[in-house]
Design an enzyme around this catalytic site. Sequence first.
Site, mmCIF file in Angstrom:
data_model
loop_
_atom_site.group_PDB
_atom_site.id
_atom_site.type_symbol
_atom_site.label_atom_id
_atom_site.label_comp_id
_atom_site.label_asym_id
_atom_site.label_seq_id
_atom_site.Cartn_x
_atom_site.Cartn_y
_atom_site.Cartn_z
ATOM 1 N N GLU A 128 0.789 -1.122 0.552
ATOM 2 C CA GLU A 128 0.305 0.292 0.201
ATOM 3 C C GLU A 128 1.048 1.407 -0.090
ATOM 4 O O GLU A 128 1.983 1.438 0.111
ATOM 5 C CB GLU A 128 -0.998 -0.106 1.262
ATOM 6 C CG GLU A 128 -2.178 -1.018 1.094
ATOM 7 C CD GLU A 128 -2.658 -1.024 1.995
ATOM 8 O OE1 GLU A 128 -3.499 -0.335 2.940
ATOM 9 O OE2 GLU A 128 -4.243 -1.564 1.788
ATOM 10 N N HIS A 250 -8.972 10.023 3.203
ATOM 11 C CA HIS A 250 -9.023 8.566 2.184
ATOM 12 C C HIS A 250 -8.902 9.692 0.772
ATOM 13 O O HIS A 250 -9.860 9.895 0.329
ATOM 14 C CB HIS A 250 -9.606 7.489 2.166
ATOM 15 C CG HIS A 250 -9.278 6.190 1.872
ATOM 16 N ND1 HIS A 250 -8.970 6.011 0.429
ATOM 17 C CD2 HIS A 250 -8.607 5.361 2.212
ATOM 18 C CE1 HIS A 250 -7.979 4.934 0.172
ATOM 19 N NE2 HIS A 250 -8.473 4.408 1.145
ATOM 20 N N ARG A 296 -1.875 9.257 1.367
ATOM 21 C CA ARG A 296 -2.639 9.468 1.021
ATOM 22 C C ARG A 296 -2.782 10.890 1.071
ATOM 23 O O ARG A 296 -3.882 10.751 0.068
ATOM 24 C CB ARG A 296 -3.954 9.067 2.606
ATOM 25 C CG ARG A 296 -2.969 7.840 1.941
ATOM 26 C CD ARG A 296 -4.513 7.016 3.405
ATOM 27 N NE ARG A 296 -4.960 5.611 2.830
ATOM 28 C CZ ARG A 296 -4.825 4.201 4.105
ATOM 29 N NH1 ARG A 296 -5.498 4.746 6.003
ATOM 30 N NH2 ARG A 296 -4.710 2.976 3.629
ATOM 31 N N HIS A 357 -11.086 10.116 6.960
ATOM 32 C CA HIS A 357 -11.037 8.693 6.697
ATOM 33 C C HIS A 357 -10.871 7.805 8.400
ATOM 34 O O HIS A 357 -10.889 6.945 9.182
ATOM 35 C CB HIS A 357 -10.306 7.809 6.161
ATOM 36 C CG HIS A 357 -9.273 6.790 5.560
ATOM 37 N ND1 HIS A 357 -11.093 5.913 6.207
ATOM 38 C CD2 HIS A 357 -8.833 6.060 5.680
ATOM 39 C CE1 HIS A 357 -10.320 4.379 5.932
ATOM 40 N NE2 HIS A 357 -8.728 4.509 5.875
ATOM 41 N N ARG A 392 -0.368 9.325 8.450
ATOM 42 C CA ARG A 392 -0.581 7.707 9.051
ATOM 43 C C ARG A 392 -0.409 6.643 7.457
ATOM 44 O O ARG A 392 -0.993 6.738 6.922
ATOM 45 C CB ARG A 392 -2.215 7.261 9.225
ATOM 46 C CG ARG A 392 -2.298 5.495 9.464
ATOM 47 C CD ARG A 392 -3.074 4.473 9.783
ATOM 48 N NE ARG A 392 -3.985 5.475 9.111
ATOM 49 C CZ ARG A 392 -4.854 4.045 8.400
ATOM 50 N NH1 ARG A 392 -5.130 3.227 8.988
ATOM 51 N NH2 ARG A 392 -6.505 4.553 6.956
HETATM 52 C C1 LIG Z 1 -13.600 2.118 5.998
HETATM 53 C C2 LIG Z 1 -12.247 1.935 6.791
HETATM 54 C C3 LIG Z 1 -11.181 0.837 5.898
HETATM 55 C C4 LIG Z 1 -10.049 0.670 7.134
HETATM 56 N N1 LIG Z 1 -9.063 0.227 6.594
HETATM 57 C C5 LIG Z 1 -8.227 -0.498 6.866
HETATM 58 C C6 LIG Z 1 -6.858 -0.646 6.894
HETATM 59 O O1 LIG Z 1 -7.359 -1.729 6.132
HETATM 60 N N2 LIG Z 1 -6.432 -0.943 7.877
HETATM 61 C C7 LIG Z 1 -6.075 -0.674 9.019
HETATM 62 O O2 LIG Z 1 -5.367 -0.362 10.053
HETATM 63 N N3 LIG Z 1 -7.055 0.480 9.202
HETATM 64 C C8 LIG Z 1 -7.978 0.365 8.727
HETATM 65 N N4 LIG Z 1 -8.872 1.117 8.704
HETATM 66 C C9 LIG Z 1 -9.043 1.949 10.062
HETATM 67 C C10 LIG Z 1 -8.992 1.209 11.351
HETATM 68 O O3 LIG Z 1 -9.954 -0.155 11.300
HETATM 69 C C11 LIG Z 1 -9.770 1.892 12.819
HETATM 70 O O4 LIG Z 1 -8.393 2.422 12.844
HETATM 71 C C12 LIG Z 1 -9.290 0.608 13.169
HETATM 72 O O5 LIG Z 1 -10.079 -0.617 13.561
HETATM 73 C C13 LIG Z 1 -9.866 1.172 15.136
HETATM 74 O O6 LIG Z 1 -10.682 0.872 15.932
HETATM 75 P P1 LIG Z 1 -10.424 1.175 17.234
HETATM 76 O O7 LIG Z 1 -10.551 -0.242 18.242
HETATM 77 O O8 LIG Z 1 -9.907 1.558 17.911
HETATM 78 O O9 LIG Z 1 -12.267 1.395 16.419
HETATM 79 P P2 LIG Z 1 -13.662 0.616 16.570
HETATM 80 O O10 LIG Z 1 -12.880 0.055 15.930
HETATM 81 O O11 LIG Z 1 -14.145 2.245 15.660
HETATM 82 O O12 LIG Z 1 -14.251 0.951 17.397
HETATM 83 C C14 LIG Z 1 -15.005 1.746 18.207
HETATM 84 C C15 LIG Z 1 -16.026 0.732 19.912
HETATM 85 O O13 LIG Z 1 -16.350 1.617 20.121
HETATM 86 C C16 LIG Z 1 -17.830 1.319 20.731
HETATM 87 N N5 LIG Z 1 -18.112 2.687 20.695
HETATM 88 C C17 LIG Z 1 -18.095 4.124 20.541
HETATM 89 N N6 LIG Z 1 -18.486 5.503 21.522
HETATM 90 C C18 LIG Z 1 -19.027 4.599 22.170
HETATM 91 C C19 LIG Z 1 -19.570 5.107 23.500
HETATM 92 N N7 LIG Z 1 -20.568 6.607 22.693
HETATM 93 N N8 LIG Z 1 -20.576 4.458 24.336
HETATM 94 C C20 LIG Z 1 -19.702 3.008 24.038
HETATM 95 N N9 LIG Z 1 -19.263 2.250 22.995
HETATM 96 C C21 LIG Z 1 -18.619 3.835 22.489
HETATM 97 C C22 LIG Z 1 -17.986 1.485 19.089
HETATM 98 O O14 LIG Z 1 -19.681 0.906 19.625
HETATM 99 C C23 LIG Z 1 -17.414 0.273 19.070
HETATM 100 O O15 LIG Z 1 -17.594 -1.065 19.519
HETATM 101 C C24 LIG Z 1 -10.405 1.295 8.169
HETATM 102 C C25 LIG Z 1 -11.060 2.310 8.252
HETATM 103 C C26 LIG Z 1 -12.451 2.076 7.852
HETATM 104 C C27 LIG Z 1 -13.238 3.082 8.189
#
Ligand SMILES: Cc1cc2nc3c(=O)[nH]c(=O)nc-3n(C[C@H](O)[C@H](O)[C@H](O)COP(=O)(O)OP(=O)(O)OC[C@H]3O[C@@H](n4cnc5c(N)ncnc54)[C@H](O)[C@@H]3O)c2cc1C
Length: 545
Positions: A128, A250, A296, A357, A392
């Site tokens: 990538e 993105h 990006r 993104h 990033r």
């Molecule tokens: C379309 C897309 C494609 C991506 N592709 C990639 C990739 O290929 N590789 C990569 O490294 N990264 C990628 N990313 C980024 C990556 O997915 C995220 O940075 C990562 O998944 C974040 O993980 P997290 O656990 O921090 O948050 P999240 O996975 O967003 O989880 C957040 C959690 O918090 C909970 N939450 C939120 N607010 C509250 C609240 N007030 N009360 C209770 N619970 C709450 C939600 O319900 C959820 O369960 C992508 C992101 C997107 C959107």
Amino acid sequence: MYLQRRYLLSFESRKLPHIFTDVLVIGSGAAGLRAAIEAAQYGQVIVTAKTSPEESNTAYAQGGLAAVLDPKDSFDKHIADTIATGCGLGDEAVIRLVVHRAPVMIEQLRQWGMHFDMKGSRLSLGREGGHSANRIVHSCGDATGKALAEALLRKARQTQNIKTFDNCFVIDLLTDPPTGGAGAACVGALTFHPRYGLQVIRSRQTILAAGAAGSLWRETTNPTVATADAMAMAFRAGVTIADAEMMQFHPTTLYVAGATRSLISEAVRGEGALLLDRTGKRFMLEYDKMGELAPRDIVSRAIHEQMAKTNSTHVFLDVRHMGAQAFSKRFPQIDAKCRSFGLDPSKDLIPVHPAAHYMIGGAKTDIAGRTLLDNLYACGEAACTGLHGANRLASNSLTEALVFGEITGREAGQRLAEVNDKFAAKQIDWSNPVSLRTELDLTDIRNSLRSLMWRNVGIIRNGQRLTETLDIISFWQQYVLDKEFMDPAGWEVQNMLTAAHIIVESALRRTETRGVHYREDFNSSDSVWQRHQFVRRSEHQLIVE
Ligand SMILES: Cc1cc2nc3c(=O)[nH]c(=O)nc-3n(C[C@H](O)[C@H](O)[C@H](O)COP(=O)(O)OP(=O)(O)OC[C@H]3O[C@@H](n4cnc5c(N)ncnc54)[C@H](O)[C@@H]3O)c2cc1C
């Protein structure tokens, strides 16, 4: 006036039902689940999800996870790529830590039953933008996030000490003293469940893993749960927020009228896809010698400029060289999405344009994931560890979420013994003044805020527009943050307005261009600004340092 509101609601904790746990993990994405699995070795863990535990940014990830797994690759190369992409703000100690731990995380996921795509007997490694080697592992082509979320949820459900609370909206972090800030300790959270109403979850250690802020922008790849709740609740509790101006856009989301902005993974460009403007001209080499595989921010700005030059709302991705079979095998989800809109990627050009993104900024942590508050950790997209600096590197975020999930889970678990149970007994009362000011339509405010952020705090920014944006946000705040709401829709808009204030204030103050933050009125980097920017709430003020 809103800065005086430490909590969104007035409450007396002794009148609310209490649930007790050793560790509370707020968020069920990759970071939260990985943290929970680790912490469960030391005590009881509750994981909250705002809607269903499957709905998170994690589940939508397409490209994959970055890790050094090819004998021709090296830790030093991955470290150098991450540092270079971070434009002078990456924290080298954190980068070394994450890069070295990444292969272990992948191996662990395989042991937990996660499927990764293979090439013969070896893991298939994609490329990538910004990476100097093939180091992206993926699952079922472009369904990596779904496979990861499923594997972690399965593992969490098999782990005895973990309970997941679905539809459990965390409104605010509870602190002792209740006013929060430096020296205060986190003692749990005030939560809301549609069936059980308001509840207090008391915890000896809390891990904030509530994800992202993408829904603040009209054009975004993020699902609707990403409303910056983590940033806003951390700020109210007095946690320092770092680098909030750094939102990564993105370059390529599907641009079809009426459709949500589905991501077209960077891995598609990794497989040789070209960007063409509306006249059919390939333009990326005019902007960067890496062409379509430039970082990006460069590709997003190039598309933005090319759209302006050609007076168009989008550009095109050309993947026709791959052929129908190869494309649908490597990118089954993207292929299906395109076909659902009548586009055949083996014959048609795919219309794309950029969207918000990844939130690089967040709750500031040290290398152990600790925040400014005692007994509060942060990880994943909710945190700012310093890994990404000002930009990033693709696929580093899931890796970071896993590495810091593991670290914070372990740290929180190991520190359980140090926390005196007296916190659990302390009552917390909070009272907000009643406001009789005009009620505004929340849906209007939400939509208008998202449009405003897209237009004025998007890929290209300038001081005048940012100042106007602050004025408009401040006006809305006076009519929305003075009220108390009794449902998530109200709290989300309050959180979005709070986070928008932090983001715009940070963007206005950074009078330079660096990484994802592009100012047309200060369009080069300034060595004075080779530093992080911090925002916190103190004595009813928003302080920027
Ligand atoms: C379309 C897309 C494609 C991506 N592709 C990639 C990739 O290929 N590789 C990569 O490294 N990264 C990628 N990313 C980024 C990556 O997915 C995220 O940075 C990562 O998944 C974040 O993980 P997290 O656990 O921090 O948050 P999240 O996975 O967003 O989880 C957040 C959690 O918090 C909970 N939450 C939120 N607010 C509250 C609240 N007030 N009360 C209770 N619970 C709450 C939600 O319900 C959820 O369960 C992508 C992101 C997107 C959107």
